[in-house]
Design a protein around this motif. Sequence first.
Motif, mmCIF file in Angstrom:
data_model
loop_
_atom_site.group_PDB
_atom_site.id
_atom_site.type_symbol
_atom_site.label_atom_id
_atom_site.label_comp_id
_atom_site.label_asym_id
_atom_site.label_seq_id
_atom_site.Cartn_x
_atom_site.Cartn_y
_atom_site.Cartn_z
ATOM 1 N N LEU A 91 -6.268 -3.466 6.669
ATOM 2 C CA LEU A 91 -7.436 -3.522 5.786
ATOM 3 C C LEU A 91 -7.898 -4.960 5.589
ATOM 4 C CD1 LEU A 91 -6.307 -0.927 3.114
ATOM 5 C CD2 LEU A 91 -8.281 -0.695 4.631
ATOM 6 N N GLU A 92 -6.952 -5.855 5.400
ATOM 7 C CA GLU A 92 -7.285 -7.262 5.175
ATOM 8 C C GLU A 92 -7.990 -7.867 6.382
ATOM 9 O OE1 GLU A 92 -7.574 -10.484 2.714
ATOM 10 O OE2 GLU A 92 -6.668 -8.559 2.198
ATOM 11 N N ARG A 93 -7.676 -7.350 7.559
ATOM 12 C CA ARG A 93 -8.283 -7.893 8.776
ATOM 13 C C ARG A 93 -9.522 -7.127 9.233
ATOM 14 N NH1 ARG A 93 -4.287 -11.754 12.085
ATOM 15 N NH2 ARG A 93 -3.611 -12.858 10.219
ATOM 16 N N GLY A 94 -10.049 -6.298 8.335
ATOM 17 C CA GLY A 94 -11.374 -5.738 8.565
ATOM 18 C C GLY A 94 -11.454 -4.335 9.107
ATOM 19 N N ALA A 95 -10.361 -3.603 9.140
ATOM 20 C CA ALA A 95 -10.411 -2.224 9.640
ATOM 21 C C ALA A 95 -11.408 -1.403 8.827
ATOM 22 C CB ALA A 95 -9.029 -1.590 9.570
ATOM 23 N N GLY A 96 -12.100 -0.511 9.517
ATOM 24 C CA GLY A 96 -13.082 0.322 8.836
ATOM 25 C C GLY A 96 -12.446 1.454 8.067
ATOM 26 N N SER A 97 -11.457 2.095 8.672
ATOM 27 C CA SER A 97 -10.718 3.163 7.999
ATOM 28 C C SER A 97 -9.261 3.090 8.439
ATOM 29 C CB SER A 97 -11.311 4.534 8.314
ATOM 30 O OG SER A 97 -11.324 4.781 9.702
ATOM 31 N N VAL A 98 -8.354 3.325 7.485
ATOM 32 C CA VAL A 98 -6.927 3.240 7.750
ATOM 33 C C VAL A 98 -6.226 4.447 7.141
ATOM 34 C CG1 VAL A 98 -4.819 1.875 7.486
ATOM 35 C CG2 VAL A 98 -7.030 0.718 7.685
ATOM 36 N N VAL A 99 -5.383 5.086 7.954
ATOM 37 C CA VAL A 99 -4.558 6.190 7.469
ATOM 38 C C VAL A 99 -3.106 5.846 7.744
ATOM 39 C CG1 VAL A 99 -3.905 8.611 7.773
ATOM 40 C CG2 VAL A 99 -6.320 7.958 7.768
ATOM 41 N N GLY A 100 -2.272 5.924 6.716
ATOM 42 C CA GLY A 100 -0.846 5.690 6.866
ATOM 43 C C GLY A 100 -0.084 6.988 6.664
ATOM 44 N N VAL A 101 0.876 7.246 7.536
ATOM 45 C CA VAL A 101 1.670 8.480 7.473
ATOM 46 C C VAL A 101 3.147 8.121 7.407
ATOM 47 C CG1 VAL A 101 2.275 10.637 8.646
ATOM 48 C CG2 VAL A 101 -0.057 9.724 8.841
ATOM 49 N N ASP A 102 3.872 8.772 6.518
ATOM 50 C CA ASP A 102 5.306 8.548 6.429
ATOM 51 C C ASP A 102 5.956 9.749 5.755
ATOM 52 O OD1 ASP A 102 7.051 5.661 6.619
ATOM 53 O OD2 ASP A 102 8.008 7.324 5.578
ATOM 54 N N LEU A 103 7.224 9.949 6.070
ATOM 55 C CA LEU A 103 7.983 11.007 5.409
ATOM 56 C C LEU A 103 8.220 10.666 3.941
ATOM 57 C CD1 LEU A 103 10.655 11.736 8.164
ATOM 58 C CD2 LEU A 103 8.775 13.245 7.495
ATOM 59 N N LEU A 104 8.157 9.376 3.623
ATOM 60 C CA LEU A 104 8.355 8.915 2.253
ATOM 61 C C LEU A 104 7.024 8.778 1.527
ATOM 62 C CD1 LEU A 104 10.926 6.041 2.922
ATOM 63 C CD2 LEU A 104 11.434 8.390 2.218
ATOM 64 N N GLU A 105 7.083 8.899 0.228
ATOM 65 C CA GLU A 105 5.893 8.687 -0.594
ATOM 66 C C GLU A 105 5.494 7.222 -0.535
ATOM 67 O OE1 GLU A 105 2.978 10.441 -2.662
ATOM 68 O OE2 GLU A 105 4.861 11.561 -2.556
ATOM 69 N N ILE A 106 4.192 6.952 -0.416
ATOM 70 C CA ILE A 106 3.678 5.585 -0.413
ATOM 71 C C ILE A 106 2.790 5.409 -1.628
ATOM 72 C CG2 ILE A 106 2.425 3.821 0.882
ATOM 73 C CD1 ILE A 106 2.871 5.481 3.406
ATOM 74 N N GLU A 107 3.052 4.360 -2.390
ATOM 75 C CA GLU A 107 2.205 4.078 -3.546
ATOM 76 C C GLU A 107 0.772 3.833 -3.072
ATOM 77 O OE1 GLU A 107 2.872 4.023 -6.881
ATOM 78 O OE2 GLU A 107 4.806 4.906 -6.323
ATOM 79 N N PRO A 108 -0.226 4.310 -3.838
ATOM 80 C CA PRO A 108 -1.632 4.171 -3.420
ATOM 81 C C PRO A 108 -2.016 2.737 -3.075
ATOM 82 C CG PRO A 108 -1.466 5.614 -5.326
ATOM 83 C CD PRO A 108 -0.095 5.010 -5.129
ATOM 84 N N ILE A 109 -2.856 2.612 -2.048
ATOM 85 C CA ILE A 109 -3.412 1.330 -1.627
ATOM 86 C C ILE A 109 -4.928 1.493 -1.595
ATOM 87 C CG2 ILE A 109 -3.602 -0.355 0.252
ATOM 88 C CD1 ILE A 109 -0.788 0.472 1.114
ATOM 89 N N PRO A 110 -5.675 0.683 -2.338
ATOM 90 C CA PRO A 110 -7.132 0.820 -2.355
ATOM 91 C C PRO A 110 -7.730 0.838 -0.945
ATOM 92 C CG PRO A 110 -6.428 -0.751 -4.017
ATOM 93 C CD PRO A 110 -5.209 -0.433 -3.198
ATOM 94 N N ARG A 111 -8.636 1.771 -0.710
ATOM 95 C CA ARG A 111 -9.394 1.927 0.540
ATOM 96 C C ARG A 111 -8.580 2.545 1.675
ATOM 97 N NH1 ARG A 111 -11.163 -2.524 3.001
ATOM 98 N NH2 ARG A 111 -9.767 -3.989 1.946
ATOM 99 N N ALA A 112 -7.328 2.887 1.429
ATOM 100 C CA ALA A 112 -6.500 3.504 2.475
ATOM 101 C C ALA A 112 -6.229 4.963 2.130
ATOM 102 C CB ALA A 112 -5.190 2.754 2.625
ATOM 103 N N HIS A 113 -6.067 5.780 3.163
ATOM 104 C CA HIS A 113 -5.650 7.168 3.002
ATOM 105 C C HIS A 113 -4.179 7.259 3.399
ATOM 106 C CE1 HIS A 113 -9.778 8.513 2.436
ATOM 107 N NE2 HIS A 113 -10.125 7.811 3.508
ATOM 108 N N LEU A 114 -3.356 7.786 2.510
ATOM 109 C CA LEU A 114 -1.916 7.833 2.736
ATOM 110 C C LEU A 114 -1.430 9.279 2.699
ATOM 111 C CD1 LEU A 114 -1.058 4.845 0.379
ATOM 112 C CD2 LEU A 114 -1.360 4.774 2.855
ATOM 113 N N ILE A 115 -0.675 9.653 3.722
ATOM 114 C CA ILE A 115 -0.201 11.021 3.855
ATOM 115 C C ILE A 115 1.320 11.038 3.857
ATOM 116 C CG2 ILE A 115 -0.182 13.082 5.319
ATOM 117 C CD1 ILE A 115 -2.789 12.062 6.592
ATOM 118 N N LYS A 116 1.897 11.865 3.011
ATOM 119 C CA LYS A 116 3.333 12.093 3.052
ATOM 120 C C LYS A 116 3.571 13.308 3.944
ATOM 121 C CE LYS A 116 7.448 13.106 0.293
ATOM 122 N NZ LYS A 116 7.985 13.447 -1.046
ATOM 123 N N GLY A 117 4.157 13.066 5.109
ATOM 124 C CA GLY A 117 4.365 14.160 6.044
ATOM 125 C C GLY A 117 4.955 13.690 7.353
#
Length: 227
Positions: A91-117
């Motif tokens: 995000l800091e380097r200018g990505a338009g959209s970012v999705v993070g996926v992990d088996l663990l819960e990720i604390e919210p990050i502004p402008r990012a979509h985070l999926i636990k799965g």
Amino acid sequence: MAKDTSSIGSGGGGRTLTVKLKKSAGRSVASQRWLTRQLNDPYVAAAQKGGWRSRAAFKLIELDDRFHVLKKGMRVLDFGAAPGGWVQVALERGAGSVVGVDLLEIEPIPRAHLIKGDATDPEVQKQALELLGGPPDILLSDMAPNTSGHAATDHVRIVALAEMALELAFTLLPPGGTFVTKLFQGGAEQHLLVPMKKRFATVRHAKPPASRKESSELYVVATGFRD
């Protein structure tokens, strides 16, 4: 305010103070060693000061400084994203959209979509692509297994994760896409390079400075995906 995305230099001339922990009956030798290493790691201190979720953020920063894989406006899919350092960097380097996926819960990050799965779950992949708004321009994987302490076993596990990530890259990347993944050196990773070189125009290896010297990890940066 933008974060400091520079890597850590070794200069400065000042003397580095080493923190030593007193032995504690409540800590194992391994725990004592880990705590001491964390307290004396300049990347840990820099991550805390700069607001990064983890020291691993500097690994992606240094890889991008070298290979320029992150472009403004691109769609970024990050597997093994917890706790979110690589998402922050993208995000800091200018990505338009970012999705993070992990088996663990990720604390919210502004402008990012985070999926636990599970990244291998077709429904999770479908959700990720919908949130991205299309196929990822770059697929990042810093996935790592829980270490057993047995080098050969840990190497096989990390290679298996990298192999899984590569299959996902083959499935999800569009022509011209980029793939960045972590490996451990040890020989078993060589069989991944053959299919990778067939499907990507360029495949390069790097051990960023933020990767601890005693660690056998390295990163593979593959660009120019051929569908």
